[in-house]
Design an enzyme around this catalytic site. Structure first.
Site, PDB file in Angstrom:
ATOM      1  N   SER A   8       0.840  -1.204   0.000  1.00  0.00           N
ATOM      2  CA  SER A   8       0.000   0.000   0.000  1.00  0.00           C
ATOM      3  C   SER A   8       0.868   1.245   0.000  1.00  0.00           C
ATOM      4  O   SER A   8       1.675   1.451   0.911  1.00  0.00           O
ATOM      5  CB  SER A   8      -0.900   0.014   1.240  1.00  0.00           C
ATOM      6  OG  SER A   8      -1.460   1.309   1.387  1.00  0.00           O
ATOM      7  N   HIS A  32      -1.078  -1.239  -4.233  1.00  0.00           N
ATOM      8  CA  HIS A  32      -2.374  -0.974  -3.599  1.00  0.00           C
ATOM      9  C   HIS A  32      -2.504   0.532  -3.369  1.00  0.00           C
ATOM     10  O   HIS A  32      -1.684   1.137  -2.678  1.00  0.00           O
ATOM     11  CB  HIS A  32      -2.434  -1.741  -2.279  1.00  0.00           C
ATOM     12  CG  HIS A  32      -3.714  -1.647  -1.540  1.00  0.00           C
ATOM     13  ND1 HIS A  32      -4.788  -2.485  -1.780  1.00  0.00           N
ATOM     14  CD2 HIS A  32      -4.112  -0.831  -0.539  1.00  0.00           C
ATOM     15  CE1 HIS A  32      -5.779  -2.184  -0.958  1.00  0.00           C
ATOM     16  NE2 HIS A  32      -5.392  -1.180  -0.186  1.00  0.00           N
ATOM     17  N   ASP A  34      -4.842   3.504  -2.018  1.00  0.00           N
ATOM     18  CA  ASP A  34      -5.980   3.788  -1.141  1.00  0.00           C
ATOM     19  C   ASP A  34      -6.582   5.144  -1.461  1.00  0.00           C
ATOM     20  O   ASP A  34      -5.976   6.185  -1.187  1.00  0.00           O
ATOM     21  CB  ASP A  34      -5.517   3.755   0.320  1.00  0.00           C
ATOM     22  CG  ASP A  34      -5.160   2.352   0.778  1.00  0.00           C
ATOM     23  OD1 ASP A  34      -6.055   1.497   0.776  1.00  0.00           O
ATOM     24  OD2 ASP A  34      -3.983   2.120   1.128  1.00  0.00           O
ATOM     25  N   MET A  36      -9.334   7.798  -0.578  1.00  0.00           N
ATOM     26  CA  MET A  36     -10.215   8.160   0.553  1.00  0.00           C
ATOM     27  C   MET A  36     -10.791   9.542   0.314  1.00  0.00           C
ATOM     28  O   MET A  36     -10.083  10.442  -0.156  1.00  0.00           O
ATOM     29  CB  MET A  36      -9.425   8.169   1.859  1.00  0.00           C
ATOM     30  CG  MET A  36      -8.693   6.871   2.165  1.00  0.00           C
ATOM     31  SD  MET A  36      -7.940   6.937   3.794  1.00  0.00           S
ATOM     32  CE  MET A  36      -6.899   5.466   3.740  1.00  0.00           C
ATOM     33  N   HIS A  65      -8.167   0.647  -3.968  1.00  0.00           N
ATOM     34  CA  HIS A  65      -9.083   0.389  -2.850  1.00  0.00           C
ATOM     35  C   HIS A  65      -9.842   1.686  -2.602  1.00  0.00           C
ATOM     36  O   HIS A  65      -9.281   2.635  -2.050  1.00  0.00           O
ATOM     37  CB  HIS A  65      -8.261  -0.043  -1.620  1.00  0.00           C
ATOM     38  CG  HIS A  65      -9.065  -0.253  -0.383  1.00  0.00           C
ATOM     39  ND1 HIS A  65      -8.488  -0.363   0.863  1.00  0.00           N
ATOM     40  CD2 HIS A  65     -10.406  -0.372  -0.179  1.00  0.00           C
ATOM     41  CE1 HIS A  65      -9.429  -0.537   1.776  1.00  0.00           C
ATOM     42  NE2 HIS A  65     -10.599  -0.539   1.169  1.00  0.00           N
ATOM     43  N   MET A  67     -12.188   3.896  -0.763  1.00  0.00           N
ATOM     44  CA  MET A  67     -12.908   4.135   0.495  1.00  0.00           C
ATOM     45  C   MET A  67     -13.669   5.440   0.321  1.00  0.00           C
ATOM     46  O   MET A  67     -13.294   6.489   0.873  1.00  0.00           O
ATOM     47  CB  MET A  67     -11.906   4.193   1.658  1.00  0.00           C
ATOM     48  CG  MET A  67     -11.370   2.812   2.024  1.00  0.00           C
ATOM     49  SD  MET A  67      -9.841   2.880   2.952  1.00  0.00           S
ATOM     50  CE  MET A  67      -8.690   2.964   1.588  1.00  0.00           C
ATOM     51  N   MET A 136     -11.349  -6.437   5.563  1.00  0.00           N
ATOM     52  CA  MET A 136     -10.533  -5.438   6.271  1.00  0.00           C
ATOM     53  C   MET A 136     -10.147  -5.973   7.644  1.00  0.00           C
ATOM     54  O   MET A 136     -11.000  -6.473   8.390  1.00  0.00           O
ATOM     55  CB  MET A 136     -11.307  -4.122   6.431  1.00  0.00           C
ATOM     56  CG  MET A 136     -11.532  -3.337   5.154  1.00  0.00           C
ATOM     57  SD  MET A 136     -10.015  -2.833   4.301  1.00  0.00           S
ATOM     58  CE  MET A 136      -9.212  -1.799   5.535  1.00  0.00           C
ATOM     59  N   GLY A 143      -3.194   4.074   7.843  1.00  0.00           N
ATOM     60  CA  GLY A 143      -2.167   3.047   7.895  1.00  0.00           C
ATOM     61  C   GLY A 143      -1.642   2.915   9.319  1.00  0.00           C
ATOM     62  O   GLY A 143      -1.927   3.757  10.182  1.00  0.00           O
ATOM     63  N   ASP A 174      -6.290  -6.595   4.470  1.00  0.00           N
ATOM     64  CA  ASP A 174      -5.704  -5.248   4.438  1.00  0.00           C
ATOM     65  C   ASP A 174      -5.829  -4.618   5.816  1.00  0.00           C
ATOM     66  O   ASP A 174      -6.939  -4.451   6.327  1.00  0.00           O
ATOM     67  CB  ASP A 174      -6.461  -4.417   3.388  1.00  0.00           C
ATOM     68  CG  ASP A 174      -5.955  -2.990   3.257  1.00  0.00           C
ATOM     69  OD1 ASP A 174      -4.902  -2.659   3.845  1.00  0.00           O
ATOM     70  OD2 ASP A 174      -6.620  -2.199   2.552  1.00  0.00           O
ATOM     71  N   SER A 197       2.726  -0.117   6.035  1.00  0.00           N
ATOM     72  CA  SER A 197       3.885   0.230   6.856  1.00  0.00           C
ATOM     73  C   SER A 197       4.923  -0.887   6.876  1.00  0.00           C
ATOM     74  O   SER A 197       6.118  -0.608   6.957  1.00  0.00           O
ATOM     75  CB  SER A 197       3.446   0.608   8.269  1.00  0.00           C
ATOM     76  OG  SER A 197       2.436  -0.240   8.733  1.00  0.00           O
TER      77      SER A 197
HETATM   78  C1  DX5 Z   1      -6.298   1.471   5.544  1.00  0.00           C
HETATM   79  C2  DX5 Z   1      -5.828   1.113   4.170  1.00  0.00           C
HETATM   80  C3  DX5 Z   1      -4.677   0.221   4.127  1.00  0.00           C
HETATM   81  C4  DX5 Z   1      -3.429   0.768   4.791  1.00  0.00           C
HETATM   82  C5  DX5 Z   1      -2.772  -0.404   5.444  1.00  0.00           C
HETATM   83  O1  DX5 Z   1      -7.582   1.980   5.480  1.00  0.00           O
HETATM   84  O2  DX5 Z   1      -6.866   0.482   3.444  1.00  0.00           O
HETATM   85  O3  DX5 Z   1      -4.379  -0.197   2.788  1.00  0.00           O
HETATM   86  O4  DX5 Z   1      -2.505   1.368   3.939  1.00  0.00           O
HETATM   87  O5  DX5 Z   1      -1.682   0.054   6.153  1.00  0.00           O
HETATM   88  P1  DX5 Z   1      -0.894  -0.889   7.169  1.00  0.00           P
HETATM   89  O6  DX5 Z   1      -0.395  -2.057   6.389  1.00  0.00           O
HETATM   90  O7  DX5 Z   1       0.174  -0.014   7.693  1.00  0.00           O
HETATM   91  O8  DX5 Z   1      -1.889  -1.303   8.219  1.00  0.00           O
HETATM   92 ZN    ZN Z   2      -6.333  -0.392   1.520  1.00  0.00          ZN
END
Ligand code: DX5
Ligand code: ZN
Length: 228
Positions: A8, A32, A34, A36, A65, A67, A136, A143, A174, A197
């Site tokens: 991600s 990936h 994200d 948002m 992804h 959101m 999820m 993250g 994820d 991360s």
């Molecule tokens: C959170 C995201 C994830 C995020 C995961 O809403 O959908 O993709 O980047 O981050 P880590 O792996 O650090 O939990």
């Molecule tokens: Zn994600």
């Protein structure tokens, strides 16, 4: 298809995204991304223009992804732009089956995501119409959150449904996926692993991908669903 790793970029440096994608080139199956919107989740990241730019700078397929609210309206554009996989949240969609159909018609794999509080059993009828189910393992939005091990029964249930229905469906996890947690995800039934991360927070992101992949392979081989 087997184990796939999808780092991600939420944990990458947004000011140099193209260079960041190069750090996992060859080691990641997907990137990936994200998206948002500050409405579906209390955070704002990036949208279609950035995805369009990223597509010009990487050969790694993009796993979007979303959101966001109203994916019925906004999701197909990500597929039309060239994202190879587009995942929307069922909680935000008015007609999940129609969104999946539109994504496939635009040439993408269609993914549907479940927040931690959303039951898979309410969406069994959707499964034959999608290509990936995202379970999820944190509340979407940020993250670096703690992995929710109590989502593993949902992953296992998803794998049972895939086996029982002989479905061509990938199961993605994820949130908090890292060396300490990836094995239990694979053992439960996941085959696509998002890690933010744990990859971009590592000094060598490509090595972090390879190492996660090895762990997931070994855990899958030893799992209850191996060979099913
Ligand atoms: C959170 C995201 C994830 C995020 C995961 O809403 O959908 O993709 O980047 O981050 P880590 O792996 O650090 O939990
Ligand atoms: Zn994600």
């Amino acid at each position: 298809m087997g184990v796939q790793i999808s780092p991600s970029i939420l944990s990458a440096d947004f000011a140099i995204l193209a260079a960041e994608t190069q750090r996992v080139a060859g080691a990641a199956d997907w990137l990936h991304v994200d998206v948002m919107d500050y409405h579906f989740v209390p955070n704002l990241t990036l949208g279609l223009p950035v995805v369009e730019s990223l597509l010009k700078h990487t050969n790694t397929p993009i796993d979007c992804h979303l959101m966001i609210d109203d994916p019925d309206r906004w999701a197909p554009a990500y597929a039309e732009a060239g994202a190879a996989s587009v995942t929307f949240h069922v909680e935000a969609a008015k007609d999940p089956r129609a969104v999946a159909k539109d994504l496939r018609a635009a040439g993408a794999r269609a993914g549907a995501a479940l927040k931690p509080g959303t039951s898979i059993d309410d969406y069994i009828d959707l499964l034959p119409h999608i290509d990936m189910l995202l379970v999820m393992t944190v509340e979407p939005g940020f993250g670096g959150q703690a992995f929710m091990a109590d989502m593993m029964p949902k992953v296992r249930r998803a794998r049972e449904l895939v086996i029982a229905g002989d479905l061509e469906l990938w199961i993605q996890v994820d949130g908090g996926v890292a060396p300490l947690t990836i094995e239990q995800c694979a053992e439960a039934g996941a085959d696509v692993f998002v890690a933010g991360s744990a990859v971009f927070g590592a000094s060598d992101p490509a090595h972090a991908c390879s190492s996660l992949r090895s762990q997931a392979h070994a855990a899958t081989a030893a799992s209850w669903w191996a060979g099913q």
